[in-house]
Write a protein that holds these residues in place. Sequence first.
Motif, PDB file in Angstrom:
ATOM      1  N   ARG A   1       0.826  -1.202   0.000  1.00 39.97           N
ATOM      2  CA  ARG A   1       0.000   0.000   0.000  1.00 39.97           C
ATOM      3  C   ARG A   1       0.865   1.258   0.000  1.00 39.97           C
ATOM      4  O   ARG A   1       1.981   1.263   0.503  1.00 39.97           O
ATOM      5  N   ASN A   2       0.270   2.320  -0.561  1.00 39.12           N
ATOM      6  CA  ASN A   2       0.866   3.652  -0.526  1.00 39.12           C
ATOM      7  C   ASN A   2       2.309   3.654  -1.037  1.00 39.12           C
ATOM      8  O   ASN A   2       3.225   4.141  -0.374  1.00 39.12           O
ATOM      9  N   GLY A   3       2.482   3.095  -2.218  1.00 39.58           N
ATOM     10  CA  GLY A   3       3.811   3.083  -2.823  1.00 39.58           C
ATOM     11  C   GLY A   3       4.349   4.487  -3.032  1.00 39.58           C
ATOM     12  O   GLY A   3       3.608   5.421  -3.374  1.00 39.58           O
ATOM     13  N   LYS A   4       5.658   4.643  -2.858  1.00 33.14           N
ATOM     14  CA  LYS A   4       6.296   5.958  -2.988  1.00 33.14           C
ATOM     15  C   LYS A   4       7.302   6.024  -4.128  1.00 33.14           C
ATOM     16  O   LYS A   4       7.366   7.018  -4.842  1.00 33.14           O
ATOM     17  N   ALA A   5       8.117   4.981  -4.287  1.00 36.16           N
ATOM     18  CA  ALA A   5       9.188   5.065  -5.285  1.00 36.16           C
ATOM     19  C   ALA A   5       9.642   3.684  -5.710  1.00 36.16           C
ATOM     20  O   ALA A   5       9.576   2.719  -4.939  1.00 36.16           O
ATOM     21  N   LEU A   6      10.126   3.611  -6.962  1.00 30.89           N
ATOM     22  CA  LEU A   6      10.717   2.415  -7.554  1.00 30.89           C
ATOM     23  C   LEU A   6      12.202   2.642  -7.779  1.00 30.89           C
ATOM     24  O   LEU A   6      12.636   3.756  -8.102  1.00 30.89           O
ATOM     25  N   TYR A   7      12.972   1.558  -7.679  1.00 29.83           N
ATOM     26  CA  TYR A   7      14.400   1.629  -8.002  1.00 29.83           C
ATOM     27  C   TYR A   7      14.829   0.270  -8.532  1.00 29.83           C
ATOM     28  O   TYR A   7      14.417  -0.765  -8.013  1.00 29.83           O
ATOM     29  N   MET A   8      15.656   0.288  -9.576  1.00 23.05           N
ATOM     30  CA  MET A   8      16.256  -0.950 -10.065  1.00 23.05           C
ATOM     31  C   MET A   8      17.753  -0.759 -10.135  1.00 23.05           C
ATOM     32  O   MET A   8      18.252   0.166 -10.777  1.00 23.05           O
ATOM     33  N   SER A   9      18.462  -1.619  -9.436  1.00 25.83           N
ATOM     34  CA  SER A   9      19.905  -1.453  -9.282  1.00 25.83           C
ATOM     35  C   SER A   9      20.656  -1.842 -10.540  1.00 25.83           C
ATOM     36  O   SER A   9      20.153  -2.557 -11.400  1.00 25.83           O
ATOM     37  N   SER A  10      21.891  -1.362 -10.630  1.00 28.31           N
ATOM     38  CA  SER A  10      22.716  -1.667 -11.803  1.00 28.31           C
ATOM     39  C   SER A  10      24.120  -2.100 -11.433  1.00 28.31           C
ATOM     40  O   SER A  10      24.890  -2.486 -12.299  1.00 28.31           O
ATOM     41  N   TYR A  11      24.495  -2.057 -10.164  1.00 25.44           N
ATOM     42  CA  TYR A  11      25.889  -2.250  -9.788  1.00 25.44           C
ATOM     43  C   TYR A  11      26.420  -3.614 -10.213  1.00 25.44           C
ATOM     44  O   TYR A  11      25.911  -4.653  -9.793  1.00 25.44           O
ATOM     45  N   ASN A  12      27.447  -3.590 -11.073  1.00 26.87           N
ATOM     46  CA  ASN A  12      28.147  -4.818 -11.476  1.00 26.87           C
ATOM     47  C   ASN A  12      27.201  -5.918 -11.943  1.00 26.87           C
ATOM     48  O   ASN A  12      27.427  -7.093 -11.694  1.00 26.87           O
ATOM     49  N   VAL A  13      26.132  -5.524 -12.627  1.00 28.48           N
ATOM     50  CA  VAL A  13      25.175  -6.531 -13.086  1.00 28.48           C
ATOM     51  C   VAL A  13      25.855  -7.554 -13.985  1.00 28.48           C
ATOM     52  O   VAL A  13      25.557  -8.741 -13.960  1.00 28.48           O
TER      53      VAL A  13
END
Length: 506
Positions: A177-189
């Motif tokens: 509930r009440n989502g605020k933000a999305l993030y998808m990481s990239s470090y050393n993928v």
Amino acid sequence: MRKTLGILITLAAILSLASCFGIKPEDYPALSPVRIISQSDTINADLGIMLHYEGISIESELPVSIEWAWGEPEKNTTVEQHRFASRTVLETTSPTIDHTFTKLGSYILRLRVDNGESVAYKFFRLNVNSGLDEGVAILDNDAEGNTSIVFVKTLTKEESARGDQEIFNVVPTEGMRNGKALYMSSYNVSSMKSEQAGLVVATADQDGTMYLFAPKTFELVMSDKLSGWGTGFAGFSGEYGGAHDFGLFFNGSDGRIFRFDLILGYLSDISNFPEGLTHAYNARTRSFATGATSNYPFFFSEDVIATRTTVSSGVKTYSQDGYKIVNMAIARTSSNLYPLYVLLRSQSDPNSYRIQRAYSKSGGSSTWATETDSNELWHYDFSSSELKMDGSSIMINTKKSSDVYYSFGNAVYRWSLSAPPATSPAIRLPEGEQIVDMCVNYMGPYAAKDGIDPGEDLLYILTFNPSRSGKKGSLYIYRFSDDSLERSLEGICDNPQSVIYKYRIS
């Protein structure tokens, strides 16, 4: 070199021998050619579902034998380099594929056609998808605060031609509930297991829950709660990883800095940052044109900028006497270390501004950048009574332009970093549209493929229009090359909060 020279000598000897017997090159019979014609260089298959592919035609005057083979690319190579680590031959001997793939990922697929006189090869990228592997992900809340992800799938030309479904509503876990933000990481993928490229959702529910999802499947991996720290979520910044850890940084609503461990899934506060850091900035950059992208965590208030230049270093801070910090941006590509540009406003004259270039030096002292070896600071002073930027402006850089694009009001402006920001917008949204968030496909390839150029050429702008009937959230897509509107998807979400380009995990 020696092998090539030997081949050339042998060829010369054969030609010389043929000449001795009076055989001329034009006397040799022409070999019957074989030609492979394909609709695309990319083939998509859904995990566990029979792939029926008919996108190949073969031109040959003689009967042909056909072999399909697929497999993972060699370590430290890409699919496009066509070097198998190992390969499996499919049972089919026709141009049509009927096969069920049972392992997610991107693979090399090779077609070999032999008509007895000539052999032709065709290589493809085979994507075995969970269904929602690549596209624009929008974090959305309905009228009751229930959170989902509206996913705009990136379709191939074939999928578009068939009219395949493009927009999906995904509920990664019940009760979010009440989502605020999305993030998808990239470090050393490229060097880590792809599962460690985490998809993170921050919420403003009663516990301040943060969720970590597997990006390939949207499966819940783990979660933790901010309520135990007595604060809520404010904004994602960047990430750092070491030999045995991997964490995402963000600030809380009280200005404290936190870290979400993306391997073990727990939250911790970073207590040596200054207090009251109201804004988070993800400094996305690379040191050379083909280098890997890094997302460095920066935080700031009107008075101070703070960062950590490595996973283990102490906190570096910046401030400038007599000035307040307006905002900051980083160059997308630079051979300098962290080429950060800061826009400052004079405390004595509200129309007087300074652009200060800063470096955050790893392993040493933090200083403002200098133009020469002298102690004279590099900066650019200017006056403006109509600056179109504030601390909430969203900064987006791209390989398609040396300028940074940023939001202000219902428009997008450009900033060349070393000169004053523009006062006229590069992109103006339709009347009533309020910019919520912006993103690019920063992990996409740079070169065009199949006539499509996904290399940061598109700016995705998420908007909210309170006057729109029905669903009030929309996605507007603009092209960097001429700031033109590429496409608009209006009314596709209820109350959007955040947008990212969910890049494909191999």
